[in-house]
Structure formats: structure tokens, C-alpha cells
Write a protein that holds these residues in place. Structure first.
Motif, PDB file in Angstrom:
ATOM      1  N   GLU A  43       0.846  -1.194   0.000  1.00 49.86           N
ATOM      2  CA  GLU A  43       0.000   0.000   0.000  1.00 49.86           C
ATOM      3  C   GLU A  43       0.884   1.247   0.000  1.00 49.86           C
ATOM      4  OE1 GLU A  43      -3.766   0.519   2.555  1.00 49.86           O
ATOM      5  OE2 GLU A  43      -2.131   1.334   3.767  1.00 49.86           O
ATOM      6  N   ILE A  44       0.536   2.202  -0.858  1.00 50.11           N
ATOM      7  CA  ILE A  44       1.228   3.490  -0.895  1.00 50.11           C
ATOM      8  C   ILE A  44       0.184   4.573  -0.653  1.00 50.11           C
ATOM      9  CG2 ILE A  44       2.570   5.124  -2.282  1.00 50.11           C
ATOM     10  CD1 ILE A  44       3.518   2.705  -3.941  1.00 50.11           C
ATOM     11  N   ALA A  45       0.429   5.400   0.363  1.00 46.75           N
ATOM     12  CA  ALA A  45      -0.451   6.531   0.664  1.00 46.75           C
ATOM     13  C   ALA A  45       0.249   7.806   0.213  1.00 46.75           C
ATOM     14  CB  ALA A  45      -0.750   6.584   2.153  1.00 46.75           C
ATOM     15  N   ARG A  46      -0.452   8.590  -0.582  1.00 46.09           N
ATOM     16  CA  ARG A  46       0.087   9.870  -1.049  1.00 46.09           C
ATOM     17  C   ARG A  46      -0.751  11.012  -0.469  1.00 46.09           C
ATOM     18  NH1 ARG A  46       3.723   9.169  -5.144  1.00 46.09           N
ATOM     19  NH2 ARG A  46       3.674   7.134  -6.135  1.00 46.09           N
ATOM     20  N   TRP A  47      -0.066  12.082  -0.100  1.00 48.53           N
ATOM     21  CA  TRP A  47      -0.777  13.267   0.370  1.00 48.53           C
ATOM     22  C   TRP A  47      -1.655  13.764  -0.767  1.00 48.53           C
ATOM     23  CZ3 TRP A  47      -0.942  14.144   5.329  1.00 48.53           C
ATOM     24  CH2 TRP A  47       0.127  13.752   6.130  1.00 48.53           C
ATOM     25  N   ARG A  48      -2.922  13.933  -0.493  1.00 47.09           N
ATOM     26  CA  ARG A  48      -3.868  14.368  -1.522  1.00 47.09           C
ATOM     27  C   ARG A  48      -3.470  15.752  -2.074  1.00 47.09           C
ATOM     28  NH1 ARG A  48      -8.586  12.161  -2.786  1.00 47.09           N
ATOM     29  NH2 ARG A  48      -8.724  10.944  -0.875  1.00 47.09           N
ATOM     30  N   ALA A  49      -3.005  16.639  -1.216  1.00 44.44           N
ATOM     31  CA  ALA A  49      -2.682  18.013  -1.620  1.00 44.44           C
ATOM     32  C   ALA A  49      -1.467  18.102  -2.545  1.00 44.44           C
ATOM     33  CB  ALA A  49      -2.460  18.880  -0.393  1.00 44.44           C
ATOM     34  N   THR A  50      -0.451  17.240  -2.329  1.00 45.43           N
ATOM     35  CA  THR A  50       0.800  17.373  -3.077  1.00 45.43           C
ATOM     36  C   THR A  50       1.131  16.184  -3.971  1.00 45.43           C
ATOM     37  OG1 THR A  50       2.143  16.360  -1.344  1.00 45.43           O
ATOM     38  CG2 THR A  50       1.774  18.763  -1.209  1.00 45.43           C
ATOM     39  N   GLY A  51       0.552  15.030  -3.679  1.00 49.58           N
ATOM     40  CA  GLY A  51       0.899  13.820  -4.425  1.00 49.58           C
ATOM     41  C   GLY A  51       2.156  13.141  -3.924  1.00 49.58           C
ATOM     42  N   GLU A  52       2.815  13.722  -2.922  1.00 48.41           N
ATOM     43  CA  GLU A  52       4.026  13.117  -2.368  1.00 48.41           C
ATOM     44  C   GLU A  52       3.667  11.900  -1.518  1.00 48.41           C
ATOM     45  OE1 GLU A  52       6.850  15.783  -0.494  1.00 48.41           O
ATOM     46  OE2 GLU A  52       5.960  17.457  -1.614  1.00 48.41           O
ATOM     47  N   VAL A  53       4.586  10.946  -1.467  1.00 48.61           N
ATOM     48  CA  VAL A  53       4.372   9.740  -0.679  1.00 48.61           C
ATOM     49  C   VAL A  53       4.400  10.097   0.806  1.00 48.61           C
ATOM     50  CG1 VAL A  53       5.298   7.478  -0.051  1.00 48.61           C
ATOM     51  CG2 VAL A  53       5.326   8.215  -2.444  1.00 48.61           C
ATOM     52  N   ALA A  54       3.336   9.730   1.517  1.00 50.06           N
ATOM     53  CA  ALA A  54       3.249   9.941   2.969  1.00 50.06           C
ATOM     54  C   ALA A  54       3.815   8.727   3.696  1.00 50.06           C
ATOM     55  CB  ALA A  54       1.819  10.194   3.398  1.00 50.06           C
ATOM     56  N   TYR A  55       3.445   7.524   3.211  1.00 49.56           N
ATOM     57  CA  TYR A  55       3.988   6.290   3.783  1.00 49.56           C
ATOM     58  C   TYR A  55       3.726   5.127   2.836  1.00 49.56           C
ATOM     59  CZ  TYR A  55      -0.773   5.038   5.240  1.00 49.56           C
ATOM     60  OH  TYR A  55      -2.122   4.730   5.256  1.00 49.56           O
ATOM     61  N   GLU A  56       4.472   4.062   3.055  1.00 45.00           N
ATOM     62  CA  GLU A  56       4.268   2.793   2.354  1.00 45.00           C
ATOM     63  C   GLU A  56       4.260   1.701   3.404  1.00 45.00           C
ATOM     64  OE1 GLU A  56       6.562   1.897  -1.164  1.00 45.00           O
ATOM     65  OE2 GLU A  56       7.260   3.983  -1.242  1.00 45.00           O
ATOM     66  N   ARG A  57       3.458   0.651   3.165  1.00 44.83           N
ATOM     67  CA  ARG A  57       3.436  -0.476   4.100  1.00 44.83           C
ATOM     68  C   ARG A  57       2.874  -1.711   3.409  1.00 44.83           C
ATOM     69  NH1 ARG A  57      -1.629   0.828   8.217  1.00 44.83           N
ATOM     70  NH2 ARG A  57      -3.220   0.901   6.601  1.00 44.83           N
ATOM     71  N   GLU A  58       3.186  -2.824   4.006  1.00 45.62           N
ATOM     72  CA  GLU A  58       2.591  -4.078   3.588  1.00 45.62           C
ATOM     73  C   GLU A  58       1.291  -4.253   4.373  1.00 45.62           C
ATOM     74  OE1 GLU A  58       3.970  -5.883   1.080  1.00 45.62           O
ATOM     75  OE2 GLU A  58       5.388  -4.219   1.057  1.00 45.62           O
ATOM     76  N   VAL A  59       0.275  -4.774   3.714  1.00 48.41           N
ATOM     77  CA  VAL A  59      -1.013  -5.033   4.354  1.00 48.41           C
ATOM     78  C   VAL A  59      -1.454  -6.424   3.942  1.00 48.41           C
ATOM     79  CG1 VAL A  59      -3.427  -4.305   4.538  1.00 48.41           C
ATOM     80  CG2 VAL A  59      -1.646  -2.594   4.235  1.00 48.41           C
TER      81      VAL A  59
END
Length: 108
Positions: A65-81
Motif C-alpha cells: 500500500e502506498i499513501a500519497r498526500w492528496r494536496a501534493t501527491g508526495e508519498v506519505a507512507y508505504e506499508r505491507e497489508v
């Protein structure tokens, strides 16, 4: 998680949903947990294709899973789920949500 309506038809009415913080019962509770896990107003979420395997008779689906900040598109965090599904009588009787992707001990 994305096609909950299709999955819901497979759920046992008394499905047990386990998260790292709590355990819930019933289809409505399962729906709420899974929707909350996949949605956050601050982020857009990306998931890799799930890798499926069997663990002690259960189905284990792992994804990155990759979460990106909605405002900038930058990666906020990555993790295995991972999500572990226990079947009983062709219905999903137990759903275990595992951020970090590590499978728990076998269900009782």
C-alpha cells in the motif's frame, strides 16, 4: 476491499472482523472496518495486485500500500497489508486485517 458488495454476499451473517485494536461481529461492522481501512481524506491510496496464498486452510491476501498526500501527491507512507479470510460452509466467517502483513496465529 474495493468491491465490498461482491464480498458481502460471501460473508457469514455473524462474521468476525479482527483488527489490531478490536474485534467486531456482523456484516455491517465488517463493512465499516474495511471501508475505514481503505479511506482517509488526507491521502489517496494505491495498492499492488494482491498475492494470494493459503495459511492453515485460510486465504491470505497480501498487498503493498502506498499513501500519497492528496494536496501534493508526495508519498506519505508505504506499508505491507494483509487480510486473512477464514471460510466455514463456503462463507467468510472471519476477516483479520493485518497492517504490516504478518499473519497471526491460527484462529481457534
Amino acid at each position: 476491499v474495493g468491491d465490498f458488495e461482491a464480498m458481502e454476499r460471501l460473508l457469514d451473517p455473524d462474521v468476525e472482523t479482527v483488527t489490531p485494536r478490536d474485534t467486531f461481529r456482523g456484516v455491517a461492522a465488517c463493512r465499516q472496518v474495511l471501508r475505514k481501512a481503505g479511506r482517509d481524506e488526507q491521502f489517496t491510496m494505491e495498492h499492488s495486485e494482491p498475492e494470494l496464498s493459503e495459511v492453515d486452510g485460510d486465504l491470505l491476501a497480501r498487498t503493498h500500500e502506498i499513501a500519497r498526500w492528496r494536496a501534493t501527491g508526495e508519498v506519505a507512507y508505504e506499508r505491507e497489508v494483509a487480510v486473512r479470510l477464514t471460510f466455514r460452509d463456503d462463507r467468510i466467517a472471519r476477516v483479520v486485517v493485518m497492517p504490516g502483513g504478518a499473519p497471526p496465529a491460527s484462529p481457534k
